[in-house]
Design a protein around this motif. Structure first.
Motif, PDB file in Angstrom:
ATOM      1  N   GLY A  31       0.813  -1.210   0.000  1.00 24.06           N
ATOM      2  CA  GLY A  31       0.000   0.000   0.000  1.00 24.06           C
ATOM      3  C   GLY A  31       0.844   1.256   0.000  1.00 24.06           C
ATOM      4  N   ASP A  32       0.196   2.387  -0.222  1.00 26.61           N
ATOM      5  CA  ASP A  32       0.887   3.663  -0.354  1.00 26.61           C
ATOM      6  C   ASP A  32       0.389   4.648   0.690  1.00 26.61           C
ATOM      7  OD1 ASP A  32       2.133   2.699  -2.679  1.00 26.61           O
ATOM      8  OD2 ASP A  32       0.373   3.244  -3.856  1.00 26.61           O
ATOM      9  N   PRO A  33       1.204   5.619   1.041  1.00 26.24           N
ATOM     10  CA  PRO A  33       0.748   6.672   1.940  1.00 26.24           C
ATOM     11  C   PRO A  33      -0.296   7.554   1.256  1.00 26.24           C
ATOM     12  CG  PRO A  33       2.922   7.164   1.104  1.00 26.24           C
ATOM     13  CD  PRO A  33       2.601   5.778   0.656  1.00 26.24           C
ATOM     14  N   PRO A  34      -1.050   8.311   2.002  1.00 22.24           N
ATOM     15  CA  PRO A  34      -2.051   9.190   1.399  1.00 22.24           C
ATOM     16  C   PRO A  34      -1.412  10.385   0.701  1.00 22.24           C
ATOM     17  CG  PRO A  34      -1.936   9.543   3.748  1.00 22.24           C
ATOM     18  CD  PRO A  34      -1.043   8.368   3.455  1.00 22.24           C
ATOM     19  N   ASN A  35      -2.230  11.271   0.204  1.00 23.93           N
ATOM     20  CA  ASN A  35      -1.907  12.558  -0.411  1.00 23.93           C
ATOM     21  C   ASN A  35      -1.329  12.453  -1.822  1.00 23.93           C
ATOM     22  OD1 ASN A  35       0.861  11.955   0.125  1.00 23.93           O
ATOM     23  ND2 ASN A  35       1.342  14.051   0.684  1.00 23.93           N
ATOM     24  N   ALA A  36      -1.587  11.340  -2.534  1.00 27.74           N
ATOM     25  CA  ALA A  36      -1.201  11.259  -3.931  1.00 27.74           C
ATOM     26  C   ALA A  36      -2.061  12.208  -4.757  1.00 27.74           C
ATOM     27  CB  ALA A  36      -1.359   9.834  -4.448  1.00 27.74           C
ATOM     28  N   VAL A  37      -1.470  12.786  -5.777  1.00 34.20           N
ATOM     29  CA  VAL A  37      -2.175  13.712  -6.659  1.00 34.20           C
ATOM     30  C   VAL A  37      -2.080  13.169  -8.079  1.00 34.20           C
ATOM     31  CG1 VAL A  37      -2.252  16.045  -7.602  1.00 34.20           C
ATOM     32  CG2 VAL A  37      -1.681  15.691  -5.193  1.00 34.20           C
ATOM     33  N   THR A  38      -3.201  13.133  -8.777  1.00 31.62           N
ATOM     34  CA  THR A  38      -3.212  12.650 -10.145  1.00 31.62           C
ATOM     35  C   THR A  38      -3.677  13.762 -11.066  1.00 31.62           C
ATOM     36  OG1 THR A  38      -3.748  10.426  -9.371  1.00 31.62           O
ATOM     37  CG2 THR A  38      -4.068  10.871 -11.707  1.00 31.62           C
ATOM     38  N   ASP A  39      -2.961  13.981 -12.154  1.00 33.23           N
ATOM     39  CA  ASP A  39      -3.372  14.952 -13.153  1.00 33.23           C
ATOM     40  C   ASP A  39      -3.264  14.292 -14.516  1.00 33.23           C
ATOM     41  OD1 ASP A  39      -4.280  17.231 -14.268  1.00 33.23           O
ATOM     42  OD2 ASP A  39      -2.550  18.472 -13.781  1.00 33.23           O
ATOM     43  N   LEU A  40      -4.011  14.810 -15.492  1.00 33.02           N
ATOM     44  CA  LEU A  40      -4.053  14.190 -16.804  1.00 33.02           C
ATOM     45  C   LEU A  40      -4.012  15.264 -17.874  1.00 33.02           C
ATOM     46  CD1 LEU A  40      -4.557  11.423 -18.326  1.00 33.02           C
ATOM     47  CD2 LEU A  40      -6.933  12.132 -18.442  1.00 33.02           C
ATOM     48  N   PHE A  41      -3.114  15.066 -18.850  1.00 33.79           N
ATOM     49  CA  PHE A  41      -3.048  15.936 -20.011  1.00 33.79           C
ATOM     50  C   PHE A  41      -3.556  15.128 -21.197  1.00 33.79           C
ATOM     51  CE2 PHE A  41       1.094  17.475 -17.875  1.00 33.79           C
ATOM     52  CZ  PHE A  41       0.357  18.127 -16.899  1.00 33.79           C
ATOM     53  N   THR A  42      -4.513  15.639 -21.925  1.00 37.75           N
ATOM     54  CA  THR A  42      -5.072  14.859 -23.021  1.00 37.75           C
ATOM     55  C   THR A  42      -5.487  15.770 -24.163  1.00 37.75           C
ATOM     56  OG1 THR A  42      -6.773  13.274 -23.657  1.00 37.75           O
ATOM     57  CG2 THR A  42      -7.397  14.893 -21.999  1.00 37.75           C
ATOM     58  N   ASP A  43      -5.290  15.253 -25.364  1.00 39.40           N
ATOM     59  CA  ASP A  43      -5.733  15.973 -26.552  1.00 39.40           C
ATOM     60  C   ASP A  43      -5.756  14.975 -27.706  1.00 39.40           C
ATOM     61  OD1 ASP A  43      -4.905  17.675 -29.188  1.00 39.40           O
ATOM     62  OD2 ASP A  43      -6.142  18.862 -27.838  1.00 39.40           O
ATOM     63  N   GLY A  44      -6.921  14.436 -27.994  1.00 40.65           N
ATOM     64  CA  GLY A  44      -7.044  13.503 -29.097  1.00 40.65           C
ATOM     65  C   GLY A  44      -6.202  12.267 -28.888  1.00 40.65           C
ATOM     66  N   PRO A  45      -5.236  12.006 -29.810  1.00 38.32           N
ATOM     67  CA  PRO A  45      -4.461  10.767 -29.696  1.00 38.32           C
ATOM     68  C   PRO A  45      -3.450  10.791 -28.559  1.00 38.32           C
ATOM     69  CG  PRO A  45      -3.625  12.105 -31.494  1.00 38.32           C
ATOM     70  CD  PRO A  45      -4.870  12.779 -31.008  1.00 38.32           C
ATOM     71  N   ALA A  46      -3.135  11.971 -28.031  1.00 39.26           N
ATOM     72  CA  ALA A  46      -2.124  12.073 -26.980  1.00 39.26           C
ATOM     73  C   ALA A  46      -2.798  12.217 -25.628  1.00 39.26           C
ATOM     74  CB  ALA A  46      -1.219  13.269 -27.238  1.00 39.26           C
ATOM     75  N   ARG A  47      -2.425  11.376 -24.684  1.00 38.23           N
ATOM     76  CA  ARG A  47      -2.935  11.489 -23.320  1.00 38.23           C
ATOM     77  C   ARG A  47      -1.864  10.970 -22.378  1.00 38.23           C
ATOM     78  NH1 ARG A  47      -4.747   7.907 -26.836  1.00 38.23           N
ATOM     79  NH2 ARG A  47      -5.246   5.772 -26.223  1.00 38.23           N
ATOM     80  N   PHE A  48      -1.549  11.752 -21.360  1.00 38.24           N
ATOM     81  CA  PHE A  48      -0.639  11.212 -20.364  1.00 38.24           C
ATOM     82  C   PHE A  48      -1.030  11.671 -18.984  1.00 38.24           C
ATOM     83  CE2 PHE A  48       1.663  14.755 -22.363  1.00 38.24           C
ATOM     84  CZ  PHE A  48       2.221  15.486 -21.306  1.00 38.24           C
ATOM     85  N   VAL A  49      -0.655  10.835 -18.036  1.00 45.13           N
ATOM     86  CA  VAL A  49      -1.112  10.977 -16.667  1.00 45.13           C
ATOM     87  C   VAL A  49       0.091  11.168 -15.757  1.00 45.13           C
ATOM     88  CG1 VAL A  49      -1.079   8.509 -16.150  1.00 45.13           C
ATOM     89  CG2 VAL A  49      -2.658   9.985 -14.916  1.00 45.13           C
ATOM     90  N   LEU A  50      -0.125  11.930 -14.710  1.00 40.48           N
ATOM     91  CA  LEU A  50       0.943  12.277 -13.768  1.00 40.48           C
ATOM     92  C   LEU A  50       0.414  12.062 -12.362  1.00 40.48           C
ATOM     93  CD1 LEU A  50       3.777  13.731 -13.619  1.00 40.48           C
ATOM     94  CD2 LEU A  50       2.481  15.856 -13.393  1.00 40.48           C
TER      95      LEU A  50
END
Length: 614
Positions: A31-50
């Motif tokens: 398991g992981d500690p709390p406070n993870a942040v997820t963001d996503l950049f997307t535009d048509g064929p390109a999508r990536f997650v952070l």
């Protein structure tokens, strides 16, 4: 390490599913500690997650120029970025010239293009799978499998490279279709396809007329700048052993920001611990000992594999997971010696390598002799048909990688190979580099330091000649501290080696005969030789001392050899006989390192498939 992953093309999963999987991804099996942040950049064929932890010392830099463009930099980079309105190409150019250890992704919606960039030495992990019309990438191998919905499958050549060399070669991994982004590389992903380009190459710029003392001052000044730039605003510790690399880094830090920590296997590397204690004392650094115990070995390996993906055998990083726990308690930041002695010449096998006349011949000999095992030894655990089909490919792939390296002598070429092909395999595979709450920096990768070391004549590389003298000259407080690898003090001056004018005769039949005799002698002397050839020492030898006595680990491996996909490459009954021999203390070789390498490789292959499943 922040989780950065993405897709270009119609394959894989959609944006919402990618975000959902990233949010649910577990960095650790427990398991992981709390406070993870997820963001996503997307535009048509390109999508990536952070996904990242805002308070991590390795938290990403997110730059948002105009027109919806995004640039994400993970790791340490001292790049002076252009104004936000500048073209994407300007950001890329600055990153490619940047000092530091990083990976970066840039997204330009106007051009519908993604750029992925690694630093000069490939010090941060980034893996990819290239499909027909889709390119999938991730900083974590386990998440890469999650994106494409596939369980790990082994690549026989990648696995044999790992067994023979401790790492796969030239972007390959032990897993089918999974590659790692190579050092100093930019991938461009767009509507016209996927292209890979190298923006920098390591080249020796040798100066035969250097003044050694003056050049040592210039190199040490470069190291001081490298350490300072990586420590701005950070506190933590220096990973201190009894060797050269860590004492040089320790000599460049301040005691108000950093302390020293030593990983210690009780009863195994006691001499190394004593040397580290003396180094810390003379430099005025507080010294902490991290004791690695066998009781924690199996869960430690599972965490290691989950984080680092099993790209190198787990025994190389033994104790690193425990180091992470200590890092979280002390600011999360570590300065490591890392690749210091590699560029200083630690892979130069003999003085003959310093004569430029024999460069090609000795590089070829290096490629032939470097693989650790003969086919009979590999067949102790691997299927004989697999060994017969791929064993020669290991040597051929090693020969091809050496052909990419430049230098006036074989000493320079094998040093370049070790820096470009071997060292990145280990920085990629470190669980510290993959953990979201901690970070490690490698001052030996600083540009001023590396530029100075690339000027060394061949005889200055042999036996780390210049490196040892530099430390003696520049760190006088440590002159009376032994070098743990030799048990002797560092030399007070550069050794004047004469370049040989006669080449000793070498031939392949003699090398093969030596390997066969090594195996036969070890087999004939069993089990009595075990009393006289104890498996002990520092580094990987210490790891074998722990692994071979860990009954739960051996029992687990005995069961796992028959499971999928392990049984596709392993000789199940042969591997079980080999594990019986490990438990009873039987030797198959007279070389300590052989035992650590074979058992560490087997443990990695058996434990990785389950650890990498989400």
């Amino acid at each position: 390490m922040t989780l950065l992953a993405g897709i270009w093309g119609p394959g894989g999963v959609g944006a919402d599913e990618l975000r959902s999987r990233a949010a649910a991804y577990r960095f650790s099996p427990s398991g992981d500690p709390p406070n993870a942040v997820t963001d996503l950049f997307t535009d048509g064929p390109a999508r990536f997650v952070l996904r990242f932890y805002p308070d991590s010392p390795d938290a990403p830099r997110i730059i948002e120029p105009s027109n919806g463009r995004r640039v994400v930099v993970l790791g340490f980079s001292q790049a002076e970025l252009p104004p936000l309105e500048a073209p994407t190409a300007a950001f890329i150019d600055r990153l490619q010239a940047a000092e530091g250890e990083f990976v970066a992704a840039a997204f330009d919606p106007e051009r519908r293009e993604v750029q992925l960039i690694s630093d000069r030495f490939g010090a941060r992990p980034l893996y990819y799978i290239r499909l027909a019309d889709t390119f999938v990438w991730s900083t974590h191998i386990a998440f890469l499998f999650s994106i494409i919905g596939r369980h790990p499958r082994f690549d026989p050549l990648g696995v044999l490279q790992m067994a023979q060399l401790s790492h796969a070669l030239d972007g390959r991994t032990p897993y089918a279709d999974v590659h790692r982004v190579r050092p100093a590389t930019a991938w461009s992903l767009g509507p016209v396809g996927f292209t890979e380009s190298r923006y920098w190459r390591l080249r020796h710029d040798v100066d035969e007329f250097l003044d050694p003392v003056a050049h040592a001052e210039r190199a040490f000044s470069g190291m001081m700048k490298s350490v300072a730039s990586r420590c701005v605003g950070r506190r933590g510790f220096v990973s201190l052993s009894g060797g050269l690399d860590s004492r040089l880094v320790a000599g460049c830090v301040t005691s108000d920001q950093f302390f020293a920590a030593t990983r210690h296997v009780p009863g195994v590397n006691d001499d190394e611990l004593e040397v580290a204690r003396q180094v810390a004392e003379r430099l005025g650094l507080r010294h902490v000992v991290e004791r690695v115990r066998s009781a924690d070995l199996l869960p430690s390996f599972e965490r290691h594999l989950r984080l680092a993906g099993g790209a190198t055998p787990v025994h190389h990083g033994i104790g690193l997971v425990e180091t992470i726990d200590g890092m979280i308690q002390s600011g999360g930041f570590k300065l490591g010696g890392g690749p210091g002695d590699v560029l200083a010449g630690s892979y130069v096998p003999s003085l003959e390598y310093t004569n430029p006349r024999w460069c090609s011949r000795l590089v070829e000999q290096f490629a032939f002799e470097r693989p650790r095992f003969n086919e009979r030894e590999l067949s102790l655990i691997f299927q004989k048909d697999l060994v017969a089909a791929h064993s020669s490919e290991v040597t051929n792939s090693l020969r091809a990688s050496l052909a990419e390296c430049e230098g006036p002598t074989a000493a320079h070429r094998v040093t370049a190979w070790a820096m470009v092909f071997r060292q990145p395999a280990f920085t990629f595979a470190s669980p510290i580099a993959a953990h979201p709450q901690v970070a490690e920096a490698s001052p030996h990768l600083g540009h001023a330091w590396t530029d100075a070391m690339l000027k060394l004549p061949a005889t200055w590389l042999f036996r780390r000649n210049f490196y040892m003298a530099l430390i003696y000259w520049q760190l006088p407080a440590l002159r009376e501290v032994l070098y743990a690898n030799t048990g002797r003090l560092l030399p007070s001056e550069l050794t004047r080696y004469a370049v040989p004018t006669r080449l000793r005769r070498r031939d392949r039949l003699r090398t093969l005969a030596r390997r066969a005799v090594r195996h036969e002698l070890a087999t004939a002397l069993m089990p009595g030789a075990r009393r006289y050839l104890p498996i002990k020492g520092r580094g990987t030898f210490a790891a074998y001392a722990l692994m071979s006595k860990h009954r739960a680990l051996i029992a687990s491996l005995r069961d796992l050899v028959a499971t999928s996909p392990v049984s596709a490459i392993i000789d199940v009954e042969g591997a079980r006989r080999y594990l019986d021999g490990v438990e009873s203390g039987r030797l198959f070789s007279l070389m300590n390192g052989d035992h650590a390498a074979l058992l560490g490789t087997l443990a990695t292959i058996c434990l990785a498939p389950q650890a990498l499943r989400n």
